[in-house]
Write a protein that holds these residues in place. Sequence first.
Motif, PDB file in Angstrom:
ATOM      1  N   LEU A 181       5.367 -10.741  12.647  1.00 54.30           N
ATOM      2  CA  LEU A 181       6.036 -10.860  11.361  1.00 54.30           C
ATOM      3  C   LEU A 181       5.946 -12.293  10.815  1.00 54.30           C
ATOM      4  N   LYS A 182       6.188 -13.249  11.695  1.00 53.92           N
ATOM      5  CA  LYS A 182       6.221 -14.660  11.263  1.00 53.92           C
ATOM      6  C   LYS A 182       4.880 -15.092  10.679  1.00 53.92           C
ATOM      7  N   LYS A 183       3.808 -14.711  11.372  1.00 51.95           N
ATOM      8  CA  LYS A 183       2.443 -15.053  10.948  1.00 51.95           C
ATOM      9  C   LYS A 183       2.211 -14.653   9.489  1.00 51.95           C
ATOM     10  N   GLU A 184       2.718 -13.469   9.129  1.00 49.75           N
ATOM     11  CA  GLU A 184       2.504 -12.969   7.771  1.00 49.75           C
ATOM     12  C   GLU A 184       3.524 -13.549   6.786  1.00 49.75           C
ATOM     13  N   LEU A 185       4.751 -13.750   7.319  1.00 52.03           N
ATOM     14  CA  LEU A 185       5.837 -14.146   6.402  1.00 52.03           C
ATOM     15  C   LEU A 185       5.623 -15.514   5.777  1.00 52.03           C
ATOM     16  N   VAL A 186       5.160 -16.460   6.581  1.00 55.36           N
ATOM     17  CA  VAL A 186       5.075 -17.831   6.074  1.00 55.36           C
ATOM     18  C   VAL A 186       4.219 -17.899   4.802  1.00 55.36           C
ATOM     19  N   PRO A 187       2.995 -17.300   4.772  1.00 56.02           N
ATOM     20  CA  PRO A 187       2.243 -17.308   3.506  1.00 56.02           C
ATOM     21  C   PRO A 187       2.886 -16.476   2.392  1.00 56.02           C
ATOM     22  N   ILE A 188       3.561 -15.357   2.752  1.00 60.43           N
ATOM     23  CA  ILE A 188       4.228 -14.572   1.693  1.00 60.43           C
ATOM     24  C   ILE A 188       5.271 -15.438   0.987  1.00 60.43           C
TER      25      ILE A 188
END
Lengths: 503, 503
Positions: A181-188
């Motif tokens: 989740l974190k990997k995707e969240l930061v750019p979102i």
Amino acid sequence: MALPKALENYRQFYRKIKTFQDIGSVLHWDSEVMMPPSGREYRAKQIAEISGLTHEWTVGPEYKDLIEKAVQSLSEVPQTQKSLWEREFSVLEDERKKAEKLPAEFVTEFSETTNLAHAVWAEAKKNQKFSDFSEILEKIVGLSRKQADYIGYTTEPYDVLLDSYEKDAKASEIDQLFQDLKKELVPIVESAPYFESPFSSRTTSKEKQEKLCKRLPPLLGLSFDVSRLDVSHHPFSTSLGKADKRITTRYSESDPLSSIFGVLHETGHSLYEAGLSEIEDWPSPLTEFLSLGIHESQSRLWENQVGRSRSFWEFLYPILISDFGLTEKDISFTDLYKSINSTKKSKIRVEADQVTYNLHIILRFEIERDLINGKIKVKDLPELWNSKVKEYLGLKIENDSEGVLQDIHWSMGGFGYFPTYTLGNIFSSQFFAAFEKETSGYQNSFAKDGDFSSLLKWLRSKIHHQGKIQDVNSLVSSATGESPNAKYLIQYLKSKVSEVGTI
Amino acid sequence: MALPKALENYRQFYRKIKTFQDIGSVLHWDSEVMMPPSGREYRAKQIAEISGLTHEWTVGPEYKDLIEKAVQSLSEVPQTQKSLWEREFSVLEDERKKAEKLPAEFVTEFSETTNLAHAVWAEAKKNQKFSDFSEILEKIVGLSRKQADYIGYTTEPYDVLLDSYEKDAKASEIDQLFQDLKKELVPIVESAPYFESPFSSRTTSKEKQEKLCKRLPPLLGLSFDVSRLDVSHHPFSTSLGKADKRITTRYSESDPLSSIFGVLHETGHSLYEAGLSEIEDWPSPLTEFLSLGIHESQSRLWENQVGRSRSFWEFLYPILISDFGLTEKDISFTDLYKSINSTKKSKIRVEADQVTYNLHIILRFEIERDLINGKIKVKDLPELWNSKVKEYLGLKIENDSEGVLQDIHWSMGGFGYFPTYTLGNIFSSQFFAAFEKETSGYQNSFAKDGDFSSLLKWLRSKIHHQGKIQDVNSLVSSATGESPNAKYLIQYLKSKVSEVGTI
């Protein structure tokens, strides 16, 4: 067919305990919502007496004996019912045996320390000084590790604490979910747009907000025959009995959306409790809520997947305009819709939006897991906290009160509680995606008729009426066809951010 | 000096029982004021579990043993404290031994019969048909006499029932008081003037009434730090804990005086309970209320002696005018004052004024005493009722619902309860007369400053802080210098009737 007598006897004792626990909930609800201020001290005594009694009954020899006899009598039960009964006793004994393993002196010391810590934490937070809190926090961490030792663990001590809130969860599995989740969240978060609330420049009276808020629980399926909506300092929901599920919210004249989303969230919790009470066998150990993550999935689903959806607001927008005495020129649908799906990096968890919220949780999970497992020390917490906030949210923490001291949880010894919030978000997205796939045209019923019964029906049968029959992983898999995973939450947030960024 | 250990142990057990009884009061208050309708069934179970537990503890061997050891340890207590402790155990053992004398099967049968009878009574009342209620009423009368037999009596069975509500009262003494009163009352009623309420022709909103009513408890000395005012079907007051004394009222748009007098009445009850909680030893058997008659004297005193006085209304009238959005031309002081001291013969007790009310009570006392003592039969009740109403009030009862079926008390087995209402009126007049004699210029403080503290101070020291240290007769005598007598009530009513008849 009648139950064997030994099963009836055990169930009767179980129900007595449950009745007194629910009495405790009445005392607690009243103390938060109704009680005159000077009642506090004596009420604390009343609540302590009830907890003492139910604890005594739960770990006492009479109950143990009734359970043993009941388990022996399972040989008389028809084969078809046997596995349910076995699940019931497995759930029950797991809890009871954990309680048995903790010496009474330990329970007292833990409770006295955390009671004391609450005031120390509040004072330290007021003075923005973590060092005033660190000594007692070290003691609580020590006691929490001791608790893990008493109960026993295979991989890491943190798993034991986690297990009290999220049965059978393993830190390593949660870590996997959270890293995905974190990997995707930061750019979102970086790409997500912010929109000012159209209400922030005007005043919306408590009465107007209350008028609108009182429409919501019945609209979603929680009738006031079995519920109430009141005001409290922190919004909460609680079950006081089979057909008595109450919720609270709070009203801010400059931020009416916060009362609305508070009500949607708490209604979700109470709909779950109301669904559990519909199970024929209620109350039994298998009609209790499955885990905090599953409980939270029900509140988040109504708050976010429903409450921030276009179809929900197509129905509610004209009603809000009318209840608030506005016109469409004052606040347009688009401005409203954008503002409720707005994203803004912030330092405080309880003020965070649906996107950034999960980063707040992930950093807490990472820190508390290492703390309990002995990889980091209490004195290093502020620095670690501040560097993670910098890394995940790009913000600079100026003092401990807006950083490591902001939450009450650790002062209460609540290690393992935080991850259940994001588990709730993950589950809710996965549940809603499965519902969507199975239910064509639901948006139309939401938007045109304000009819949410297709969703409630789905949740009742797939989640609520399942009680504790399966464990969390099986429940999620059988409801959605997939193991728990962060894919649907990521999809949901991505598509929401992109949608509001282009209208 | 520390108490002997045995006294501490007994007191600890007493306090546990008391804490659970107060928890029962929280459950009851919530069920009458807050609970959603569908909560009823489960709440009844919660309340029954709490009563069952406190009853079990009260009559159980553990408590008995603790009390015996405590009584033995009195030899270690300093001579100066001995008589108080002896009084405490005498009060306590009297209650407990009475409970012990009733076989468990009898208690169950009594409770099941009266539970059933409530519905039968309500239905019979609806259908105006006493004969539908007579069979179960006969059973309740039979059980009540059996109760008297179990407990034992010297003069008449009715004394036993009376004793549960009005400790140590004897029917023969009450009869003497009541006959004195009746002789005087009948001619007073004949001469008393009736005045139409100036509010009956206008609408007063609930909000306006509430605004005024919320001023009253703090004005009389009951702060909202320790109290709440809410709405319920029947007004009541209840103690939920040491500093938590709540009251309720109800609002009628055509009769705002009824909510005001409801609040004054219930505030009087709660001021007594708040005063009892101020006793240093609270909670102990000697800090409980002394009798229902004394409790009622406190509500009636604030409702009638204060609440219908000229000085009280000199203070409140301008506030009422302003809160209700009126002018002095709409409702004059004199019309208001006359209407709140108006007398009108009526058939229904709960609608009766301060003068005729006592005749309603006296006729009930005469009838229920003869019924329990076996001098009359259930089947003769309607005729007897109707003839007494004719004799005392000159009114013709048209059907049983406005006659013998109007009150709930007998269906609950509450024989002996009614006389405590008029005892309350008798005591309140006697108390107020004694206060008046001792306190010069109090009217000025009432009327000019809305300051009622001189009266509250008197009541605190003479009544509230006395708890159960003396019996009723001694309390009344030591507070007023005279044995209980009806003289002051008669004086009060005579002078009030003559005053409003001439202005």
